[in-house]
Write an enzyme that holds these catalytic residues in place. Structure first.
Site, mmCIF file in Angstrom:
data_model
loop_
_atom_site.group_PDB
_atom_site.id
_atom_site.type_symbol
_atom_site.label_atom_id
_atom_site.label_comp_id
_atom_site.label_asym_id
_atom_site.label_seq_id
_atom_site.Cartn_x
_atom_site.Cartn_y
_atom_site.Cartn_z
ATOM 1 N N ILE A 37 0.740 -1.168 0.059
ATOM 2 C CA ILE A 37 -0.017 0.093 -0.024
ATOM 3 C C ILE A 37 0.950 1.250 0.047
ATOM 4 O O ILE A 37 0.480 2.191 -0.646
ATOM 5 C CB ILE A 37 -0.963 -0.061 1.022
ATOM 6 C CG1 ILE A 37 -2.079 -1.217 0.966
ATOM 7 C CG2 ILE A 37 -1.740 1.339 1.283
ATOM 8 C CD1 ILE A 37 -3.079 -1.599 2.058
ATOM 9 N N ASP A 80 11.275 1.342 7.203
ATOM 10 C CA ASP A 80 10.890 0.102 7.290
ATOM 11 C C ASP A 80 12.154 -0.868 7.462
ATOM 12 O O ASP A 80 12.846 -0.804 6.675
ATOM 13 C CB ASP A 80 10.278 -0.295 6.082
ATOM 14 C CG ASP A 80 9.435 -1.464 5.819
ATOM 15 O OD1 ASP A 80 10.069 -2.381 6.542
ATOM 16 O OD2 ASP A 80 8.360 -1.957 5.334
ATOM 17 N N ARG A 110 -3.749 0.261 11.149
ATOM 18 C CA ARG A 110 -4.705 -0.437 12.205
ATOM 19 C C ARG A 110 -4.614 0.610 13.516
ATOM 20 O O ARG A 110 -3.414 1.267 13.670
ATOM 21 C CB ARG A 110 -4.028 -1.756 12.798
ATOM 22 C CG ARG A 110 -4.387 -3.215 11.841
ATOM 23 C CD ARG A 110 -5.992 -3.297 11.911
ATOM 24 N NE ARG A 110 -6.374 -4.498 11.054
ATOM 25 C CZ ARG A 110 -6.739 -4.480 9.822
ATOM 26 N NH1 ARG A 110 -6.817 -3.222 9.398
ATOM 27 N NH2 ARG A 110 -6.855 -5.573 9.323
ATOM 28 N N ASP A 159 -8.562 6.389 9.423
ATOM 29 C CA ASP A 159 -9.605 5.513 9.080
ATOM 30 C C ASP A 159 -9.567 4.622 10.001
ATOM 31 O O ASP A 159 -10.447 3.620 9.799
ATOM 32 C CB ASP A 159 -9.086 4.829 7.667
ATOM 33 C CG ASP A 159 -10.191 4.257 7.068
ATOM 34 O OD1 ASP A 159 -11.205 4.510 7.102
ATOM 35 O OD2 ASP A 159 -9.762 2.948 6.484
ATOM 36 N N GLU A 169 -13.138 0.035 17.594
ATOM 37 C CA GLU A 169 -13.960 0.289 16.345
ATOM 38 C C GLU A 169 -15.499 -0.291 16.630
ATOM 39 O O GLU A 169 -15.297 -1.537 16.886
ATOM 40 C CB GLU A 169 -13.581 -0.117 15.093
ATOM 41 C CG GLU A 169 -12.166 0.827 14.865
ATOM 42 C CD GLU A 169 -11.494 0.340 13.443
ATOM 43 O OE1 GLU A 169 -11.914 -0.639 12.882
ATOM 44 O OE2 GLU A 169 -10.396 0.662 13.238
ATOM 45 N N HIS A 200 -13.039 3.115 9.123
ATOM 46 C CA HIS A 200 -12.523 2.011 8.424
ATOM 47 C C HIS A 200 -12.910 1.478 7.226
ATOM 48 O O HIS A 200 -13.369 0.417 7.006
ATOM 49 C CB HIS A 200 -12.630 0.727 9.556
ATOM 50 C CG HIS A 200 -11.419 -0.317 9.302
ATOM 51 N ND1 HIS A 200 -10.943 -0.946 10.233
ATOM 52 C CD2 HIS A 200 -10.936 -0.681 8.159
ATOM 53 C CE1 HIS A 200 -10.079 -1.847 9.989
ATOM 54 N NE2 HIS A 200 -9.919 -1.567 8.339
HETATM 55 N N1 LIG Z 1 -8.016 0.420 6.474
HETATM 56 C C1 LIG Z 1 -8.316 -0.543 5.950
HETATM 57 O O1 LIG Z 1 -9.337 -0.648 5.330
HETATM 58 C C2 LIG Z 1 -7.005 -1.491 5.403
HETATM 59 C C3 LIG Z 1 -7.208 -2.110 4.229
HETATM 60 C C4 LIG Z 1 -5.937 -3.044 4.004
HETATM 61 C C5 LIG Z 1 -5.058 -3.117 4.798
HETATM 62 N N2 LIG Z 1 -4.811 -2.443 5.889
HETATM 63 C C6 LIG Z 1 -3.876 -2.497 6.867
HETATM 64 O O2 LIG Z 1 -2.651 -1.918 6.241
HETATM 65 C C7 LIG Z 1 -1.693 -2.717 6.349
HETATM 66 C C8 LIG Z 1 -0.416 -2.499 5.248
HETATM 67 O O3 LIG Z 1 -0.849 -3.066 4.305
HETATM 68 P P1 LIG Z 1 0.329 -3.644 3.068
HETATM 69 O O4 LIG Z 1 -0.631 -4.419 2.169
HETATM 70 O O5 LIG Z 1 0.876 -2.325 2.705
HETATM 71 O O6 LIG Z 1 1.123 -4.703 3.812
HETATM 72 P P2 LIG Z 1 2.651 -5.241 3.572
HETATM 73 O O7 LIG Z 1 2.576 -6.539 4.218
HETATM 74 O O8 LIG Z 1 2.438 -5.262 1.955
HETATM 75 O O9 LIG Z 1 3.530 -4.123 3.957
HETATM 76 C C9 LIG Z 1 3.503 -3.985 5.505
HETATM 77 C C10 LIG Z 1 5.148 -3.369 5.719
HETATM 78 O O10 LIG Z 1 5.203 -2.939 6.981
HETATM 79 C C11 LIG Z 1 6.602 -3.393 7.020
HETATM 80 N N3 LIG Z 1 6.773 -3.235 8.602
HETATM 81 C C12 LIG Z 1 6.460 -4.203 9.489
HETATM 82 N N4 LIG Z 1 6.747 -4.003 10.847
HETATM 83 C C13 LIG Z 1 7.510 -2.703 10.844
HETATM 84 C C14 LIG Z 1 7.660 -1.821 11.729
HETATM 85 N N5 LIG Z 1 7.961 -2.140 13.019
HETATM 86 N N6 LIG Z 1 8.442 -0.669 11.222
HETATM 87 C C15 LIG Z 1 8.081 -0.231 10.027
HETATM 88 N N7 LIG Z 1 7.760 -1.029 8.968
HETATM 89 C C16 LIG Z 1 7.187 -2.231 9.414
HETATM 90 C C17 LIG Z 1 6.868 -4.449 6.626
HETATM 91 O O11 LIG Z 1 8.328 -4.695 6.451
HETATM 92 C C18 LIG Z 1 6.221 -4.375 5.410
HETATM 93 O O12 LIG Z 1 6.878 -3.879 4.284
HETATM 94 C C19 LIG Z 1 -2.146 -4.288 6.755
HETATM 95 O O13 LIG Z 1 -1.410 -4.802 7.609
HETATM 96 C C20 LIG Z 1 -3.420 -3.752 7.546
HETATM 97 O O14 LIG Z 1 -3.454 -3.907 8.632
HETATM 98 C C21 LIG Z 1 -6.082 -1.528 6.342
#
Ligand SMILES: NC(=O)c1ccc[n+]([C@@H]2O[C@H](COP(=O)([O-])OP(=O)(O)OC[C@H]3O[C@@H](n4cnc5c(N)ncnc54)[C@H](O)[C@@H]3O)[C@@H](O)[C@H]2O)c1
Length: 330
Positions: free
Chosen positions: A158, A177, A235, A259, A264, A283
């Protein structure tokens, strides 16, 4: 594949129908039941003899997992699996499947929308107009976005798409990251301290884990620029909301756009909801009509694959395969 009828439980689902899932799973002719579980007891009561579980929000705790007699797969409607005890599932050789890619476009666009809303004072001014105040100065000070810096906390799917979209606005992008060592999309990797001090917008894109919980508290919020905005579409618990409330009230930072929240729906008396310098959406980042269809299709396909003896399209605990995942095992 065995001839017995598979039992698949959908523990909970707030979608209007599960017809898509039924159609995809009909190939393996399962007994499919939609439940309305909210607690671990609810899940234990309905899922103990399930072969497959589809889950949205109901807690799949260690206790739940220990009660499952023959479950092969737990598939979550979503990316995050923080409501599932993945370690316990792995110990019990249960595949935890998720859908990591159904809403990358939606969440990244929602993030950009929140950033631009903060930058242009849109929600704030809209609230004022409804209060019969036609006065752009109420949003002062606003700053030009071109040349400003966006700091991405987490650089996964994302965040990378946010970077791509934000660069179209002439925004510089930096990211922290610790699990990413190189990038080739015009994003500069920095230490967390630099991300906090240099960013005009900090946007959170990490999964919720023991490590990321409350990553943004007093110290981080105090380190940010007074003119900066904090955006969270990942989250809620990644931010310590008690500290965020003080930060916003005492203007350590200019504002926040969330969001997701620690609770929630929130407690409606939560003082955070009364502040002017916060925007909150319920959300919804993941949602579009197209993403819904993709999510439901991919969840059902994953369960169908595992019950047919194949691998799902995405799983969060591949160790299960290495540990004794073979057909006899099923
Ligand atoms: N609001 C919503 O509707 C919604 C929808 C989809 C996903 N999400 C959330 O978004 C998050 C990210 O999604 P994504 O698809 O990009 O996931 P992803 O797994 O592709 O990316 C997550 C990134 O976070 C990094 N990371 C992990 N621990 C870390 C830390 N301590 N410090 C810094 N970076 C760290 C990882 O290395 C990874 O690159 C999901 O885990 C989910 O909880 C929310």
């Amino acid at each position: 594949m065995s001839n017995k009828k598979f039992k698949i439980i959908i523990t909970d689902c707030d979608h209007p129908s599960v017809e898509i899932e039924k159609k995809i799973l009909s190939e393996i002719n399962p007994e499919l039941t939609l439940e309305t579980c909210k607690t671990e007891e609810d899940v234990i009561a309905v899922a103990s003899d399930a072969d497959g579980i589809i889950n949205q929000y109901a807690p799949i705790t260690r206790r739940v997992i220990e009660s499952l007699k023959r479950c092969k797969v737990i598939a979550r409607y979503g990316v995050g699996v923080d409501n599932i005890d993945v370690e316990a599932a792995t110990e019990h050789k249960i595949i935890v499947a998720n859908v990591p890619d159904y809403c990358v476009d939606e969440v990244s666009t929602h993030t950009i929308a929140l950033i631009l809303d903060c930058a242009r004072g849109i929600t704030l001014l809209d609230r004022k107009i409804r209060d019969k105040k036609w006065d752009f100065t109420l949003a002062k000070p606003l700053f030009r976005t071109k040349g400003k810096t966006l700091g991405l906390f987490g650089l996964g799917r994302i965040a990378k798409m946010v970077a791509q979209k934000a660069s179209g606005f002439g925004i510089k992008i930096i990211a922290y990251d610790p699990y990413v060592s190189k990038v080739n999309i015009g994003v500069k990797l920095v230490e967390l301290s630099q991300l906090l001090t240099d960013s005009d917008f900090v946007s959170i894109h990490v999964p919720l884990t023991a490590e990321t919980k409350h990553s943004f508290g007093e110290n981080e919020l105090k380190a940010m620029k007074k003119t900066a905005y904090l955006v969270n579409t990942s989250r809620g618990p990644v931010i310590n909301e008690k500290d965020l409330y003080i930060a916003l009230k005492e203007k350590w930072i200019a504002g926040a756009a969330l969001d997701v929240m620690e609770k929630e729906p929130p407690d409606w008396k939560d003082p955070l909801l009364k502040l002017e310098n916060i925007i909150i959406t319920p959300h919804i980042s993941f949602y579009s009509e197209e993403s819904y269809v993709e999510l439901k299709t991919k969840v059902a396909e994953s369960v169908r694959s595992v019950l047919k003896g194949e691998l799902p399209r995405a799983m969060v605990n591949p160790q299960v395969i290495k540990r004794k995942f073979n057909k006899e095992d099923r």
